[in-house]
Scaffold this active site. Structure first.
Site, short mmCIF file in Angstrom:
data_model
loop_
_atom_site.label_atom_id
_atom_site.label_comp_id
_atom_site.label_asym_id
_atom_site.label_seq_id
_atom_site.Cartn_x
_atom_site.Cartn_y
_atom_site.Cartn_z
CD GLU B 29 -3.57 -1.96 4.50
OE1 GLU B 29 -2.81 -0.36 4.59
OE2 GLU B 29 -2.85 -2.39 4.42
CD GLU B 63 -0.66 -2.95 1.54
OE1 GLU B 63 0.85 -3.53 2.32
OE2 GLU B 63 -0.78 -1.68 2.21
CD GLN B 85 -4.55 3.04 4.53
OE1 GLN B 85 -3.77 3.95 5.03
NE2 GLN B 85 -5.09 2.49 5.83
CG ASP B 88 -0.60 5.31 -6.14
OD1 ASP B 88 0.35 5.52 -6.54
OD2 ASP B 88 -1.64 5.20 -5.68
CG PHE B 89 -1.02 1.47 -1.18
CD1 PHE B 89 -0.12 2.02 -1.57
CD2 PHE B 89 -1.67 1.01 -0.13
CE1 PHE B 89 0.50 3.11 -0.94
CE2 PHE B 89 -1.08 2.91 0.14
CZ PHE B 89 -0.11 3.87 -0.54
CG HIS B 131 0.92 8.24 -1.55
ND1 HIS B 131 2.53 7.71 -1.98
CD2 HIS B 131 0.54 7.44 -0.26
CE1 HIS B 131 2.36 6.98 -0.75
NE2 HIS B 131 0.95 6.83 0.30
C1 LIG Z 1 1.93 -0.56 1.56
C2 LIG Z 1 0.97 0.61 2.01
N1 LIG Z 1 -0.16 0.29 2.69
C3 LIG Z 1 -0.64 1.67 3.35
C4 LIG Z 1 -0.52 2.40 2.95
C5 LIG Z 1 -0.75 3.97 4.01
N2 LIG Z 1 -0.36 3.92 5.45
C6 LIG Z 1 0.52 4.91 5.05
S1 LIG Z 1 1.58 5.56 6.48
C7 LIG Z 1 0.62 4.11 7.38
C8 LIG Z 1 0.78 3.64 8.88
C9 LIG Z 1 2.07 3.10 9.29
O1 LIG Z 1 2.47 3.07 10.17
P1 LIG Z 1 4.07 2.42 10.65
O2 LIG Z 1 4.71 1.70 9.79
O3 LIG Z 1 3.33 2.51 11.68
O4 LIG Z 1 4.13 4.34 10.38
P2 LIG Z 1 3.69 5.77 11.05
O5 LIG Z 1 3.50 6.20 10.80
O6 LIG Z 1 3.49 4.68 13.02
O7 LIG Z 1 5.43 6.23 11.26
C10 LIG Z 1 -0.13 3.40 6.22
C11 LIG Z 1 -1.78 2.37 6.69
C12 LIG Z 1 1.26 2.65 2.59
N3 LIG Z 1 1.61 4.27 2.48
N4 LIG Z 1 1.50 1.41 1.60
#
Ligand SMILES: Cc1ncc(C[n+]2csc(CCOP(=O)(O)OP(=O)(O)O)c2C)c(N)n1
Ligand SMILES: [Mg+2]
Lengths: 321, 337
Positions: B29, B63, B85, B88-89, B131
């Site tokens: 990602e 994931e 990232q 934890d994931f 995290h």
């Molecule tokens: C399972 C998981 N994968 C990756 C992340 C890292 N991460 C946190 S926010 C995010 C982007 C999320 O995008 P979106 O769902 O569009 O929400 P936004 O941030 O735009 O509000 C990512 C990849 C996470 N917290 N949990």
């Protein structure tokens, strides 16, 4: 939209403004080193949480995301408790255990927000299943992002909600990016709501920068679910007018795009509408601004005056007692 | 020789492996978005400019898909380097890793290989609960996965290259405080160990530990950040006349057991330091191994310094209480004399 009662409209204005000023203050406190960790701010998306939650009651549930301050404020979590949590104080809504990504208060129907993207969707189904079994006509709102839409957990949840006609409103906040990734590069569908068809559920789209539009769509969705008709997928087209987290230089999107969305940002828009409709004067709005500022000052003062947890408090609350 | 941070060393390792072998590609990602972050901690920054978006493949936030695609691509002839990232994931992709990747070779009677790499940042950095976890022990428990945990830039590059060339699934645990990521994406309180990294091709063999400091009175085993805590403690202990040997296994599976056992046979004392919580953990397993195989060489009880059995707390005061430290190591070592 004229049929929305004026006190409701005013409350939505005040709440959106509270979220905006709260987030701005958080950013300042973060820069000053008074908030540790990182923050995912809700600036620009206020109309979504506020327009949806204005249709909810205390016994309805809301499940937030890693960007939860707006969800929490809209559902009625006290800003003192949120601020104290962000500043890692013992009086915080999680007693300093969890920080920004997990704010909530079960007493007002919001369990800790979930930092695992998409992880809240199946839980929303479970809470809605309980509501249904208990014969309550309550609903559960699950906020999620355009990025979260691609998590397996979200697909499983939508299918289950649909087959069991659960009272879940899946509110997708499509802010065009998941972190730095443009929505268009990770989905072949123009709208997340188009997926509703595949689950046999109702899909709706609202202008997420227009709180009145969100309110009306959510009003329809919530009453549909409350009546036992099953889940709804409501997509709100929105934009975050800030970085993904505090370490985001915003180099993956254009200034033109940002300007476009800044022009239609929800708070100014509702303010101008009030004045145009003759419902409020600019002086009235300035008074609301002043009151909101005082409330935020109060939250910061409360957090400042609060003690830190003791180091060994880390051992508490692993199990429910 | 170049002086590199761990993030840079990993990036160079990936770059060289991708240049050497056209089968190698990355997926994850936010790893290759133009103007983006280069992954959560900048490791893949700039690589999509050189290799294009087919080989630096940005994925949806999926994931299970990331892990499964890496497994399948590896089975069918490619050499994927996947990442999450935050470590934890990995829990989100647990089925793919523990039930699929780890067992494919066994289930095929040794005929199917899964030559994939999964990189995962671990460690508590004020992000709390979801995290911040150290997940090493969850995976050391799964037969069929190789696991490495580099604590220096040299090892990061060398182990990454060895992992890419290995015919088995290899998990690389990287510590957020050790990356030395520059700019906005660096973590507060980071150690930033910058180290010499050769320009020519080399690998650090999987399964080989290293003695970071020689000593005669006590063996301290650490990994990732706790290696540095152990070294700081050893420096202090020397002032009180205690000579500590510090061992960094670098690979967790397969463990360089003999390196630890021979050190303990010499020193007669063992302290293992980890950031993970105690029960069912990595340190406990090393203590058990030493108690089983070198018991009669011991002059004192074997000891571990682990986090308490709680989730990682957010508030800095509680986090400091939760985490290991040089002071905790010094106290524990002194209690053995
Ligand atoms: C399972 C998981 N994968 C990756 C992340 C890292 N991460 C946190 S926010 C995010 C982007 C999320 O995008 P979106 O769902 O569009 O929400 P936004 O941030 O735009 O509000 C990512 C990849 C996470 N917290 N949990
Ligand atoms: Mg988004």
């Amino acid at each position: 939209m004229q049929q929305i009662a004026t006190p409701v409209l005013l409350d939505m204005y005040r709440r959106m403004l509270t979220i905006r000023r709260f987030e701005e203050r958080c950013n300042t406190l973060f820069m000053q080193g008074r908030i540790p960790s990182t923050l995912h701010l809700y600036i620009g998306q206020e109309a979504v949480a506020v327009g949806v939650c204005a249709n909810l009651r205390l016994s309805d549930y809301v499940l937030g995301t890693h960007r939860p301050h707006g969800h929490a404020i809209a559902k009625g979590v006290a800003i003192r408790d949120i601020m104290a949590e962000l500043m890692a104080k013992d009086t915080g809504c999680s007693r300093g255990k969890a920080g920004s990504m997990h704010v909530g208060d079960i007493r007002v129907g919001m369990p800790p927000a979930i930092g695992i993207v998409g992880g809240n969707a199946p839980i929303a189904c479970g809470m809605a299943l309980a509501q249904k079994r208990q014969g309550r006509d309550d609903v559960t709102v699950c906020f999620f992002g355009d990025g979260a839409a691609n998590e397996g957990a979200v697909h499983e949840a939508m299918n289950m909600a649909s087959i069991w006609a659960l009272p879940v409103i899946f509110v997708c906040e499509n802010n065009l990016y998941g972190a730095s990734t443009p929505y268009g590069s990770v989905s072949k569908l123009e709208n997340v709501a188009d997926r509703a068809v595949a689950y046999g559920m109702r899909g709706m789209i609202a202008d997420g920068s227009d709180v009145l539009a969100v309110y009306e769509a959510a009003c329809d969705a919530v009453s549909f679910s409350r009546k036992g008709n099953g889940p709804v997928l409501l997509e709100c087209k929105t934009y975050r007018l800030c970085g993904h987290s505090r370490s985001d230089p915003l180099t993956y999107r254009t200034k033109e795009e940002e300007a476009l969305w800044r022009d239609k940002e929800p708070i100014k828009r509702l303010g101008e509408w009030f004045v145009a409709q003759g419902l409020k004067t600019t002086a009235d709005l300035a008074e609301i601004e002043r009151e909101v500022g005082l409330a935020i000052d109060d939250a910061v003062a409360f957090a400042d005056a609060s003690p830190y947890p003791l180091p060994e408090d880390a051992l508490k609350h692993v199990f429910y007692e | 020789m170049a002086m590199l941070t761990i993030a840079e060393a990993l990036r160079e390792g990936i770059r060289e492996e991708m240049m050497r072998d056209p089968r190698v590609f990355c997926l994850g990602e936010d790893i290759g978005i133009s103007g983006g972050f280069g992954g959560a901690f900048t490791v893949t920054l700039g690589l999509s400019d050189q290799f294009g978006h087919e080989r630096i493949l940005d994925t949806p936030i999926s994931e299970i898909g990331i892990a499964g695609v890496a497994i399948g691509a590896a089975m069918a002839g490619l050499r994927p380097i996947a990442d999450v990232q935050y470590g934890d994931f990995l829990f989100c992709m647990m089925d793919q890793l523990a039930n699929q990747a780890a067992k494919m070779t066994y289930m095929s009677g040794g005929t199917v290989a899964v030559p994939m790499v999964m990189r995962a940042p671990v460690g508590s950095t004020r992000r709390g609960t979801q995290h911040a976890q150290s997940l090493e022990a969850f995976f050391t428990h799964v037969p069929g996965l190789k696991i490495v945990a580099p604590s220096t830039a040299y090892d990061a590059k060398g182990l990454l290259k060895a992992a890419v060339r290995d015919d088995n699934p290899v998990l690389i645990f990287e510590h957020k405080l050790l990356y030395g990521s520059k700019g906005a994406r660096s973590e507060k309180g980071a150690l930033s160990p910058i180290g010499e990294v050769p320009d020519e091709d080399y690998i650090v063999p999987i399964g080989k530990g290293i003695i970071r400091r020689e000593g005669t009175d006590v063996t301290i085993v650490g990994k990732l950040t706790t290696v540095y805590m152990a070294l700081a403690a050893a420096e202090e202990l020397a002032k009180s006349g205690i000579s500590a040997e510090v061992i960094d296994p670098r690979t967790l599976v397969p463990l360089d057991k003999e390196l630890i056992l021979s050190s303990v046979r010499k020193t007669g004392r063992l302290v293992v330091v980890e950031e993970d919580n105690k029960t069912g953990g990595w340190a406990g397993d090393i203590l058990a191994t030493v108690a089983e195989e070198a018991f009669f060489y011991l002059d004192a009880p074997v000891k571990r310094i682990s986090a308490p059995d709680t989730p990682p707390p957010f508030a800095p005061v509680m986090e400091a209480y939760y985490l290991p430290s040089a002071e905790k190591i010094i106290q524990t070592v002194k209690s053995l004399f």
